[in-house]
Write an enzyme that holds these catalytic residues in place. Sequence first.
Site, PDB file in Angstrom:
ATOM      1  N   SER A   1       0.789  -1.231   0.000  1.00 37.78           N
ATOM      2  CA  SER A   1       0.000   0.000   0.000  1.00 37.78           C
ATOM      3  C   SER A   1       0.823   1.285   0.000  1.00 37.78           C
ATOM      4  CB  SER A   1      -0.926   0.025   1.209  1.00 37.78           C
ATOM      5  OG  SER A   1      -2.059  -0.728   0.928  1.00 37.78           O
TER       6      SER A   1
ATOM      7  N   LYS B   1       0.369   3.466  -2.913  1.00 40.85           N
ATOM      8  CA  LYS B   1      -0.814   4.331  -3.070  1.00 40.85           C
ATOM      9  C   LYS B   1      -0.455   5.821  -2.997  1.00 40.85           C
ATOM     10  CE  LYS B   1      -3.748   0.565  -1.541  1.00 40.85           C
ATOM     11  NZ  LYS B   1      -4.448  -0.095  -0.424  1.00 40.85           N
TER      12      LYS B   1
ATOM     13  N   TYR C   1      -4.332  -1.978  -9.877  1.00 40.70           N
ATOM     14  CA  TYR C   1      -4.256  -2.050  -8.409  1.00 40.70           C
ATOM     15  C   TYR C   1      -3.344  -3.200  -7.959  1.00 40.70           C
ATOM     16  CZ  TYR C   1      -5.554  -2.466  -3.539  1.00 40.70           C
ATOM     17  OH  TYR C   1      -5.481  -2.548  -2.166  1.00 40.70           O
TER      18      TYR C   1
ATOM     19  N   TYR D   1      -3.355   2.792   8.302  1.00 43.16           N
ATOM     20  CA  TYR D   1      -4.514   1.936   8.599  1.00 43.16           C
ATOM     21  C   TYR D   1      -5.346   2.507   9.738  1.00 43.16           C
ATOM     22  CZ  TYR D   1      -1.819  -1.183   5.640  1.00 43.16           C
ATOM     23  OH  TYR D   1      -1.096  -1.704   4.601  1.00 43.16           O
TER      24      TYR D   1
ATOM     25  N   VAL E   1       1.309  -3.736   3.984  1.00 45.90           N
ATOM     26  CA  VAL E   1       1.293  -5.022   4.686  1.00 45.90           C
ATOM     27  C   VAL E   1       2.547  -5.858   4.454  1.00 45.90           C
ATOM     28  CG1 VAL E   1      -1.219  -5.278   4.899  1.00 45.90           C
ATOM     29  CG2 VAL E   1      -0.067  -6.160   2.877  1.00 45.90           C
TER      30      VAL E   1
HETATM   31  N1  GLU Z   1      -2.558  -5.798  -1.432  1.00 49.99           N
HETATM   32  C1  GLU Z   1      -3.339  -5.955  -0.264  1.00 49.99           C
HETATM   33  C2  GLU Z   1      -4.788  -5.686  -0.516  1.00 49.99           C
HETATM   34  O1  GLU Z   1      -5.115  -4.954  -1.396  1.00 49.99           O
HETATM   35  C3  GLU Z   1      -2.830  -5.145   0.922  1.00 49.99           C
HETATM   36  C4  GLU Z   1      -2.401  -3.787   0.618  1.00 49.99           C
HETATM   37  C5  GLU Z   1      -1.840  -3.097   1.856  1.00 49.99           C
HETATM   38  O2  GLU Z   1      -2.628  -2.564   2.650  1.00 49.99           O
HETATM   39  O3  GLU Z   1      -0.611  -3.011   1.994  1.00 49.99           O
HETATM   40  O4  GLU Z   1      -5.627  -6.210   0.184  1.00 49.99           O
END
Ligand code: GLU
Length: 305
Positions: free
Chosen positions: A63, A66, A189, A241, A259
């Site tokens: 993530s 992002k 994604y 998060y 993650v």
């Molecule tokens: N790739 C995972 C998902 O989309 C986790 C992404 C993350 O939060 O690092 O569920």
Amino acid sequence: MEYQAILEEIAEDVRPLVGKGQVADYIPKLAAVPLDRFAMAVQTVDGKTYAVGDARERFSIQSISKVFTLTMALKAVGEEALFQRVGREPSGTPFNSLVQLEYEDGIPRNPFINAGAIVVDDILVSAFPRPRNALLGFFRQLTGEDTVDYDPVVARSEADYGFRNRALANFIRSFENLENEVDRVLSLYFAHCSLAASCVELARSFVFLANHGLCPTTGERVLTRSQAKRISALMMTCGTYDAVGEFAYLVGLPAKSGVGGGISATIPGELAVAVWSPGLNKSGNSLAGTKALELFTTKTGISVF
Ligand code: GLU
């Protein structure tokens, strides 16, 4: 500031935590990452790099990517168009939650939860003929490394196990907040979640945010000063998060976690710092990584506060 000595002290201090926590196990390749890794790197706005531990070993940035997709979308369509389709409030729910979307009419709370990142990806799919290439080019430019890449095994597994993300994308589409085919959007994604980079490369790729939008290594203006402030603000309020409050309390820096156990943070005007340790705490943030960043702001005495 004696950053090298500080990093070495931190690596020593967090040693008892390295190997603790849970490695992400929703796909086999992440579940197989050894728990005993720890790395930290600093890139200053005046061009110096400091590193400790496994700082040149690449890992799945997940993530953290992002932040780059959001940066590209903000550049491509501007603030107004972007924030009509995605909010900018912390969600207070898990990153892959579906419930909020239902009662908020398909407008995801922020660009860093999965739903928000999927909308951002939809913007990129509309804006770029080959969005995956465009993103990779951008990431290579920011890291200064033309070997950083997507990990096809991780991307494949993300797709194979991406039931919830598929549900989110279809749900958003049902609210007409997705312009493109669900599969095209999700393919971007899953690809960007699979990007692999080391702490040294990650710190380098975030330094443009620390330098108010101007990349100090290439001299290129990536974002305006105001846009860089806005992305940093979103990292501060939505980047770690469902533990952003605790993270801000402990660390006091804008940051984005993944993650895979990576966290990238910035001290505006000073530096970018990246940390990696795959053991995650209950909120999905790196356990040793969070502690290392807390120690970093404590030992250096600098944070945004
Ligand atoms: N790739 C995972 C998902 O989309 C986790 C992404 C993350 O939060 O690092 O569920």
